[in-house]
Design an enzyme around this catalytic site. Structure first.
Site, short mmCIF file in Angstrom:
data_model
loop_
_atom_site.label_atom_id
_atom_site.label_comp_id
_atom_site.label_asym_id
_atom_site.label_seq_id
_atom_site.Cartn_x
_atom_site.Cartn_y
_atom_site.Cartn_z
N HIS B 81 9.25 -10.87 11.95
CA HIS B 81 8.16 -10.00 12.38
C HIS B 81 7.35 -9.56 11.15
CE1 HIS B 81 6.06 -6.47 13.99
NE2 HIS B 81 6.68 -5.72 13.10
N ASP B 110 -23.36 -19.47 0.70
CA ASP B 110 -22.00 -19.76 1.14
C ASP B 110 -21.06 -19.26 0.05
OD1 ASP B 110 -19.53 -21.23 2.09
OD2 ASP B 110 -20.99 -22.11 3.45
N TRP B 146 12.43 -9.17 5.18
CA TRP B 146 11.32 -9.91 4.54
C TRP B 146 11.38 -9.75 3.04
CZ3 TRP B 146 6.77 -8.68 1.77
CH2 TRP B 146 6.58 -7.32 1.51
N SER B 173 -2.34 -20.48 -0.90
CA SER B 173 -3.53 -20.23 -0.10
C SER B 173 -4.23 -18.95 -0.55
CB SER B 173 -3.14 -20.14 1.38
OG SER B 173 -4.17 -19.58 2.13
N SER B 174 -3.44 -17.90 -0.74
CA SER B 174 -4.04 -16.62 -1.15
C SER B 174 -4.67 -16.71 -2.53
CB SER B 174 -2.98 -15.52 -1.16
OG SER B 174 -2.61 -15.18 0.14
N HIS B 257 4.62 -4.13 -4.46
CA HIS B 257 3.82 -2.94 -4.34
C HIS B 257 2.33 -3.25 -4.38
CE1 HIS B 257 3.14 1.05 -3.39
NE2 HIS B 257 2.07 0.90 -4.15
N GLU B 259 1.11 -5.81 -3.41
CA GLU B 259 0.88 -6.48 -2.13
C GLU B 259 0.48 -5.48 -1.05
OE1 GLU B 259 0.63 -9.37 -0.86
OE2 GLU B 259 0.89 -8.98 1.28
N TYR B 261 -1.08 -2.78 -1.43
CA TYR B 261 -2.46 -2.38 -1.66
C TYR B 261 -3.42 -3.51 -1.33
CZ TYR B 261 -0.73 1.96 -3.06
OH TYR B 261 -0.11 3.19 -3.00
N SER B 272 -15.59 2.07 4.68
CA SER B 272 -16.71 2.55 3.88
C SER B 272 -18.04 1.99 4.34
CB SER B 272 -16.50 2.20 2.41
OG SER B 272 -15.36 2.85 1.90
N HIS B 306 9.59 2.60 -6.87
CA HIS B 306 9.81 3.61 -5.84
C HIS B 306 10.38 2.99 -4.57
CE1 HIS B 306 5.36 3.02 -4.54
NE2 HIS B 306 6.10 2.49 -3.60
N HIS B 307 10.42 1.66 -4.54
CA HIS B 307 11.08 1.00 -3.41
C HIS B 307 12.57 0.88 -3.68
CE1 HIS B 307 7.22 -0.34 -1.64
NE2 HIS B 307 6.83 -0.43 -2.88
N THR B 332 -6.55 8.08 -3.73
CA THR B 332 -6.58 7.86 -2.28
C THR B 332 -7.17 9.08 -1.59
OG1 THR B 332 -4.53 6.63 -2.61
CG2 THR B 332 -5.21 7.04 -0.35
N LYS B 335 -10.87 9.17 -1.82
CA LYS B 335 -11.55 8.32 -0.83
C LYS B 335 -11.63 9.03 0.52
CE LYS B 335 -11.27 3.77 -1.18
NZ LYS B 335 -12.26 3.31 -2.13
N ARG B 454 17.54 1.88 8.99
CA ARG B 454 16.71 0.81 9.49
C ARG B 454 17.51 -0.47 9.63
NH1 ARG B 454 12.46 -0.49 4.63
NH2 ARG B 454 11.98 -2.20 6.04
#
Lengths: 300, 537
Positions: B81, B110, B146, B173-174, B257, B259, B261, B272, B306-307, B332, B335, B454
């Site tokens: 998932h 283009d 994951w 790809s990314s 991390h 990622e 963001y 925005s 922090h993870h 943040t 914003k 979890r």
């Protein structure tokens, strides 16, 4: 659009209202509909609870201000009510500085108790008892270092039967479903205990919410945490493995019976005798080193 | 020399002057609009695949006891998932929106590298076929989360190397797509479109592209080390060989991390654009918004541990990471304040894009609050690996990233298709989603605080009530999403004609083009006069 507006207000208020229920429910935490963490029964669990509530209240305060400004804007400046846009209001350096500096100040206010709490958590001085905890797939092993006691602690049979897929057994009929074991850990209240955590196969984590501390049990490494349960908080406390460790990660609970120091001594002697009779060769039974002189064990 | 952008209208067979016919148009696509469409369709399909897996998870968690699936398969579902939603739904959706909008917004005909663009997209169907087919091989799909922590992930079956290869493909790809974005924005802006007056969506993607280029190779390194540990006798992550399982976590989260963001910055860009349009007022604090986005991106590189607060980190490390993580709330917050200030003294209307953007503003902020709580190390010892974390990241990802994707789709769909969709139905989609997403995820905060870990398929009876509520929210939310592809299909099939400036308050070069736009967007580039109308003031 006023119908939408009313709904928007109600809905936007919903989360704020639910959040404020935290405070009301914190001491009346029902098992079923509980909203908040409990204070726990150890020195650190209460410290952590206090920190949690402090940060939470800061968030509520900030939320009231920020959501208040948002809701006010959505109500007051609606096109449907004739509001005309002030297209000259596009920047203000002064305002940007204010709403950068004030949050920084709030963070500093949060950081101070955070650092204090952390330093306390890392202070292993004055430990009176060392217990080694080893995580396996899927059970725990406890060894009372230098005491000649070592045993496995596995999910209790009735829970294990009920949790099988399609067992037909209603979990509500099983006492302490999924939180009961055959051999609980037994520890004395009012004593600073150090738990040395490791694992045999994959990463596990040892966690009893009432004690406030959680740390990973990593194969090949030894982590340490300390717990001191309040002297008057004798009782049984339950926890679970807190790091995904395979198919039965959810089925290797932790049960700790906290006894008075006198009762703990009685239990310990009986257990030592039992293990000696069984010929259990505890590797640390013959060691003479004292807990206070224990070497540094946390990984760097 | 505008050319009509419809499949039926190719006046010549000459491939320079319009889309090809049939399957060749899509397999050989080099047009940013066609490639953007393919990314978005792919993302939508993956959203439902990942969503279906979530339904299985929530169905099993509806009541205590195991009713539907074995624990191992449940772990498969949680793992897949996440992989599908992150790499198959959200990231391709952002890339699709980038492809569609960046050239139009900067005044380019283009993307800079059209054939690379084609390749970047077509990698994905292959990568996901590979990933999803792991469900059908001996040992099943990866089931160790994951996050793929060793040693657990090394216990996987045949699906493990397949998944690693799929992840390599997605990463490639990314990276290639990001290179395209950077080169397009840096080199192909029309005269007069400066970096500090291009739309914030372009800024957010420029910064995201740099993050991707910096971090996807790190993930590639981490999963390759897993592969060699398993098959080639290395022991990067095994203590008995002199390695360290925790090193994987450091390397993974150094990718992981930034990622997250990557998953949210394009959302910030879209919000925005939408809030100013429907407030009929320019974005407040454009420069501050650019700097805040850049600050977030920079900070994202120094918070990864922090993870991992419970791995057994020295005190200094814990202190550093708790403080750096708390710091991210500053840009943040800036914003959020600027978006609010944009609405302040505006003239606000509530069309579907604005509804989704407002829900984003409110609910992402709630996700931010739980993030701030998680940043506090001692408290995190109680939150880590519980449903409190699950609630946090789902708040920032679902009413965060996903709602922003939907907001962007509802905002730009009239431009892409030339037709206006059924706004009443879209409003229904909004309200159902917004209400059910809260029923689904808010109670998970309570579960985490009550002590529910979890990644467990079954739980102690005291967690039953909130789990049932959350599962009901899940079914409601999942079903409501069926409205989304329906609304889009109905729009394309029979929507009313849309204006070039589809929304009254919309500004930007894309709104200076027809709806739908010509096959080659700005060919020739927009005049200075048009640019002056279209850029940020």
């Amino acid at each position: 659009m006023s119908f939408h507006m009313k709904n928007a207000l109600v809905r936007r208020g919903l989360s704020g209202a639910a959040a404020s229920l935290f405070a009301v429910m914190s001491s009346v935490a029902h098992a079923e509909w509980g909203l908040n963490m409990t204070q726990g029964v150890s020195i650190l669990s209460k410290e952590i609870y206090g920190l949690h509530m402090t940060i939470f209240w800061w968030c509520v305060a900030i939320g009231i201000v920020v959501f208040g400004a948002m809701i006010y804007s959505l109500v007051k400046f609606r096109k449907s009510q004739g509001a005309k846009a002030d297209t000259t209001l596009v920047h203000s350096t002064k305002v940007e500085i204010i709403w950068t500096v004030i949050p920084i100040a709030i963070l500093v206010a949060m950081a101070i108790p955070t650092a204090k709490g952390l330093i306390k958590i890392e202070d292993m001085g004055g430990v009176a008892l060392n217990i080694k905890v080893t995580g396996y797939q899927w059970k725990w092993e406890y060894e009372y270092l230098n005491q000649g006691v070592r045993f496995f602690s596995t999910l209790k049979r009735d829970s294990n039967a009920a949790r099988q897929l399609g067992s037909g057994i209603d979990p509500k009929t099983v006492p302490n479903y999924l939180l009961d074991v055959d051999n609980p850990l037994v520890v004395p209240a009012g004593t600073k205990i150090r738990f040395l955590l490791t694992a045999q196969d994959v990463i596990h984590a040892w966690w009893v919410p009432a004690f406030g501390m959680k740390k990973d049990a990593i194969p090949g490494y030894v982590n340490e945490i300390w717990v001191q349960v309040d002297a008057d908080k004798v009782g049984t406390y339950r926890g679970q493995c807190a790091e995904l460790c395979g198919q039965d990660h959810g089925f290797m609970p932790i049960v700790v019976e906290v006894k008075s120091p006198a009762e703990y001594d009685t239990w310990l002697r009986a257990k030592q005798a039992e293990q000696k009779l069984a010929g259990d060769p505890s590797p640390t039974a013959a060691a003479t080193t004292v807990a206070a002189a224990a070497p540094a064990v946390t990984q760097q | 020399m505008a050319h009509e952008h419809t499949a039926d209208h190719a006046a010549h067979d000459d491939h320079d002057h319009g889309p090809a016919h049939g399957w060749r148009r899509w397999v050989y696509a080099t047009n940013h609009k066609d490639i953007g469409t393919m990314y978005l369709v792919f993302a939508c399909i993956m959203f439902f695949v990942g969503g279906f897996m979530a339904m299985i998870i929530r169905a099993e968690l509806f009541q205590p006891g195991l009713q539907l699936v074995e624990p191992q398969f449940f772990n498969s579902m949680t793992t897949m998932h996440a992989l599908v939603m992150i790499f198959g739904a959200v990231m391709p959706a952002w890339t699709g929106l980038a492809n569609w909008m960046i050239p139009m917004q900067v005044g380019a005909p283009d993307m800079a590298l059209p054939r690379l663009n084609n390749f970047s997209f077509w990698i994905l169907p292959f990568a996901f076929t590979l990933l999803l087919s792991t469900l059908f091989v001996p040992g099943g799909s990866p089931a160790g989360g994951w996050t793929l922590y060793p040693p657990l992930s090394l216990q996987g079956g045949d699906g493990f190397p397949m998944a690693i290869f799929a992840i390599h493909l997605m990463g490639a790809s990314s990276i290639l797509g990001s290179i395209n974005v950077v080169v397009t924005i840096m080199n192909m802006r029309a005269p007069g479109v400066g970096l500090l007056n291009m739309p914030l969506f372009c800024w957010s993607w420029l910064i995201t592209a740099y993050l991707l280029i910096a971090t996807m190779p790190v993930l590639a390194g981490a999963v390759t080390m897993l592969l060699t540990d398993h098959f080639f006798g290395t022991s990067f992550f095994s203590a008995s060989g002199g390695g360290d399982p925790v090193m994987f976590q450091h390397i993974f989260w150094f990718f992981g991390h930034p990622e997250v963001y990557i998953l949210i910055l394009p959302a910030f860009g879209i919000i925005s654009e939408i809030i100013p349009t429907f407030s009929r007022k320019p974005l407040f604090g454009y420069d501050a918004m650019v700097y805040a986005t850049a600050a977030i991106a920079f900070l994202s590189f120094i918070v990864w541990a922090h993870h991992m607060f419970t791995v057994g980190m020295p005190l200094a490390g814990q202190l550093f990471f708790t403080l750096s993580t708390m710091l991210i709330s500053i840009p943040t917050g800036v914003k959020v304040f600027n978006w609010t200030a944009t609405m302040w003294k505006g003239s606000i209307s509530f069309e579907p894009p604005m509804l989704f953007a407002l829900a984003f503003l409110f609910l992402f902020t709630i996700g931010g609050f739980s993030g701030l709580m998680l940043a506090i190390v001692p408290a995190d010892f109680q939150y880590h690996d519980t449903y409190f974390v699950v609630a946090h990241f789902h708040y920032v990802l679902v009413p965060g990233a996903v709602f922003a994707i939907m907001a962007g789709t509802y905002y730009w769909l009239p431009k892409w298709s030339g037709k206006m969709y059924d706004m009443k139905l879209a409003t229904w989609h909004f309200w159902l989603s917004a209400i059910f997403v809260n029923v689904l995820f808010f109670p998970q905060h309570f579960l985490g605080l009550a002590g529910m870990p979890r990644r467990i398929p079954d739980y102690s009876v005291q967690f039953a009530d909130w789990n049932m509520v959350s599962s009901i929210g899940a079914f409601g939310f999942g079903l409501s999403q069926l409205l989304f592809p329906y609304i889009i299909w109905k729009c394309i099939k029979s929507g009313a004609k849309a204006d070039a400036r589809s929304w009254e308050g919309a500004h930007g070069l894309e709104w200076e083009l027809s709806s739908p736009p010509p096959y080659h967007s700005w060919d020739p580039p927009p005049s200075r006069e048009i640019v002056a109308r279209g850029v940020q003031h």
